[in-house]
Design a protein around this motif. Structure first.
Motif, PDB file in Angstrom:
ATOM      1  N   GLN A  84       0.815  -1.221   0.000  1.00  0.00           N
ATOM      2  CA  GLN A  84       0.000   0.000   0.000  1.00  0.00           C
ATOM      3  C   GLN A  84       0.852   1.277   0.000  1.00  0.00           C
ATOM      4  OE1 GLN A  84      -3.613   0.232   0.122  1.00  0.00           O
ATOM      5  NE2 GLN A  84      -3.148   2.340  -0.369  1.00  0.00           N
ATOM      6  N   ASP A  85       1.905   1.310   0.813  1.00  0.00           N
ATOM      7  CA  ASP A  85       2.719   2.518   0.935  1.00  0.00           C
ATOM      8  C   ASP A  85       3.547   2.816  -0.302  1.00  0.00           C
ATOM      9  OD1 ASP A  85       1.707   2.853   3.473  1.00  0.00           O
ATOM     10  OD2 ASP A  85       3.452   1.988   4.480  1.00  0.00           O
ATOM     11  N   ASN A  86       3.698   1.849  -1.191  1.00  0.00           N
ATOM     12  CA  ASN A  86       4.524   2.026  -2.383  1.00  0.00           C
ATOM     13  C   ASN A  86       3.733   2.495  -3.605  1.00  0.00           C
ATOM     14  OD1 ASN A  86       6.655   1.022  -0.854  1.00  0.00           O
ATOM     15  ND2 ASN A  86       6.289  -1.069  -1.514  1.00  0.00           N
ATOM     16  N   TYR A  87       2.417   2.604  -3.474  1.00  0.00           N
ATOM     17  CA  TYR A  87       1.575   2.895  -4.633  1.00  0.00           C
ATOM     18  C   TYR A  87       0.558   3.989  -4.325  1.00  0.00           C
ATOM     19  CZ  TYR A  87       3.509  -1.224  -6.790  1.00  0.00           C
ATOM     20  OH  TYR A  87       4.380  -2.133  -7.343  1.00  0.00           O
ATOM     21  N   LEU A  88       0.148   4.675  -5.369  1.00  0.00           N
ATOM     22  CA  LEU A  88      -0.911   5.661  -5.275  1.00  0.00           C
ATOM     23  C   LEU A  88      -2.197   4.983  -4.808  1.00  0.00           C
ATOM     24  CD1 LEU A  88      -2.071   8.497  -5.886  1.00  0.00           C
ATOM     25  CD2 LEU A  88      -2.344   7.753  -8.265  1.00  0.00           C
ATOM     26  N   ALA A  89      -2.475   3.812  -5.362  1.00  0.00           N
ATOM     27  CA  ALA A  89      -3.653   3.022  -4.989  1.00  0.00           C
ATOM     28  C   ALA A  89      -3.376   1.566  -5.346  1.00  0.00           C
ATOM     29  CB  ALA A  89      -4.899   3.510  -5.723  1.00  0.00           C
ATOM     30  N   ILE A  90      -4.072   0.662  -4.666  1.00  0.00           N
ATOM     31  CA  ILE A  90      -3.958  -0.757  -4.982  1.00  0.00           C
ATOM     32  C   ILE A  90      -5.357  -1.328  -5.165  1.00  0.00           C
ATOM     33  CG2 ILE A  90      -1.740  -1.064  -3.809  1.00  0.00           C
ATOM     34  CD1 ILE A  90      -3.273  -2.376  -1.494  1.00  0.00           C
ATOM     35  N   PHE A  91      -5.476  -2.264  -6.108  1.00  0.00           N
ATOM     36  CA  PHE A  91      -6.757  -2.913  -6.398  1.00  0.00           C
ATOM     37  C   PHE A  91      -6.522  -4.409  -6.534  1.00  0.00           C
ATOM     38  CE2 PHE A  91      -7.415   1.406  -7.702  1.00  0.00           C
ATOM     39  CZ  PHE A  91      -8.719   1.659  -7.335  1.00  0.00           C
ATOM     40  N   GLY A  92      -7.202  -5.176  -5.693  1.00  0.00           N
ATOM     41  CA  GLY A  92      -7.084  -6.620  -5.750  1.00  0.00           C
ATOM     42  C   GLY A  92      -8.094  -7.220  -6.708  1.00  0.00           C
ATOM     43  N   PHE A  93      -7.670  -8.284  -7.378  1.00  0.00           N
ATOM     44  CA  PHE A  93      -8.601  -9.035  -8.215  1.00  0.00           C
ATOM     45  C   PHE A  93      -8.602 -10.481  -7.740  1.00  0.00           C
ATOM     46  CE2 PHE A  93      -4.606  -8.786 -10.602  1.00  0.00           C
ATOM     47  CZ  PHE A  93      -4.356 -10.113 -10.942  1.00  0.00           C
ATOM     48  N   ASP A  94      -9.612 -11.212  -8.158  1.00  0.00           N
ATOM     49  CA  ASP A  94      -9.881 -12.544  -7.624  1.00  0.00           C
ATOM     50  C   ASP A  94      -9.349 -13.636  -8.555  1.00  0.00           C
ATOM     51  OD1 ASP A  94     -10.855 -14.400  -5.847  1.00  0.00           O
ATOM     52  OD2 ASP A  94     -12.941 -14.215  -6.487  1.00  0.00           O
ATOM     53  N   GLY A  95      -8.036 -13.797  -8.596  1.00  0.00           N
ATOM     54  CA  GLY A  95      -7.418 -14.835  -9.416  1.00  0.00           C
ATOM     55  C   GLY A  95      -7.835 -14.763 -10.873  1.00  0.00           C
ATOM     56  N   LYS A  96      -8.088 -15.926 -11.465  1.00  0.00           N
ATOM     57  CA  LYS A  96      -8.468 -15.994 -12.879  1.00  0.00           C
ATOM     58  C   LYS A  96      -9.813 -15.331 -13.151  1.00  0.00           C
ATOM     59  CE  LYS A  96      -5.758 -20.083 -13.774  1.00  0.00           C
ATOM     60  NZ  LYS A  96      -5.707 -21.454 -14.220  1.00  0.00           N
ATOM     61  N   LYS A  97     -10.633 -15.218 -12.115  1.00  0.00           N
ATOM     62  CA  LYS A  97     -11.948 -14.579 -12.251  1.00  0.00           C
ATOM     63  C   LYS A  97     -11.793 -13.091 -12.590  1.00  0.00           C
ATOM     64  CE  LYS A  97     -16.131 -13.852  -9.526  1.00  0.00           C
ATOM     65  NZ  LYS A  97     -16.740 -14.025  -8.205  1.00  0.00           N
ATOM     66  N   GLY A  98     -10.699 -12.488 -12.147  1.00  0.00           N
ATOM     67  CA  GLY A  98     -10.448 -11.085 -12.454  1.00  0.00           C
ATOM     68  C   GLY A  98     -11.127 -10.140 -11.481  1.00  0.00           C
ATOM     69  N   MET A  99     -11.638  -9.031 -12.017  1.00  0.00           N
ATOM     70  CA  MET A  99     -12.283  -8.034 -11.166  1.00  0.00           C
ATOM     71  C   MET A  99     -13.501  -7.452 -11.860  1.00  0.00           C
ATOM     72  SD  MET A  99      -9.434  -4.919 -11.359  1.00  0.00           S
ATOM     73  CE  MET A  99      -9.650  -4.617  -9.662  1.00  0.00           C
ATOM     74  N   PRO A 100     -14.426  -6.898 -11.080  1.00  0.00           N
ATOM     75  CA  PRO A 100     -15.637  -6.326 -11.682  1.00  0.00           C
ATOM     76  C   PRO A 100     -15.319  -5.187 -12.654  1.00  0.00           C
ATOM     77  CG  PRO A 100     -15.926  -6.586  -9.312  1.00  0.00           C
ATOM     78  CD  PRO A 100     -14.479  -6.847  -9.606  1.00  0.00           C
TER      79      PRO A 100
END
Length: 165
Positions: A84-100
């Protein structure tokens, strides 16, 4: 969306749609299952105001650049909070399913405003009209969340999958 795009292509297309005078680069680490969207802004230093860059070098004239990045990470493989401290923002995705799709759409709507405001703020900082002692982009979570809440239900339900390469 008639054909299902993967995260790499979808993020790339969204980047292409931004109006921005700086550089946007997308790096994909296949082994770690992460993407970094790098943002670099450039302004000319007027010579009447000394600026110290991110490396601690003084710049009185010439080009000043500012870089930051957004991390997209596979939350089934790593803990994004560790970065978190190294980036402007972080977004997690759910493996091969990806993200919305809605998450990405909202991010790029918000990112356009952040880039516009950030570029203007960087100009003000470099020419000495800013009241700030340092310049950095700040990701406003509540503003992003408000944009995300406005996304259509279809985009909330549609996941953009991780690439199969």
């Amino acid at each position: 969306m008639t054909t299902q795009q993967n995260l790499l292509d979808y993020i790339g297309d969204k980047m292409d749609g931004l109006s921005f005078d700086g550089d946007l680069d997308l790096n994909w680490d296949k082994e770690a299952h992460v993407f970094e969207l790098e943002i670099t802004m450039y302004v000319e230093a007027p010579g009447s105001f000394e600026v110290e860059d991110q490396d601690g070098q003084s710049i009185e004239e010439g080009e000043v650049d500012y870089s930051d990045a957004i991390l997209f990470y596979d939350k089934t493989r790593m803990n994004g909070a560790d970065y978190q401290d190294n980036y402007l923002a972080i977004f997690g995705f759910d493996g091969k399913k990806g993200m919305p799709q809605a998450t990405l759409d909202a991010l790029f709507i918000y990112l356009q405003k952040l880039l516009d405001d950030g570029q203007s703020d960087l100009f003000d900082f470099v020419d000495g009209t800013s009241k700030e002692d340092t310049f950095e982009l700040n990701f406003d979570g509540p503003k992003y969340e408000a944009i995300l809440a406005e996304q259509p239900a279809s985009a909330q339900a549609n996941n953009v999958p991780y690439p199969k390469y």
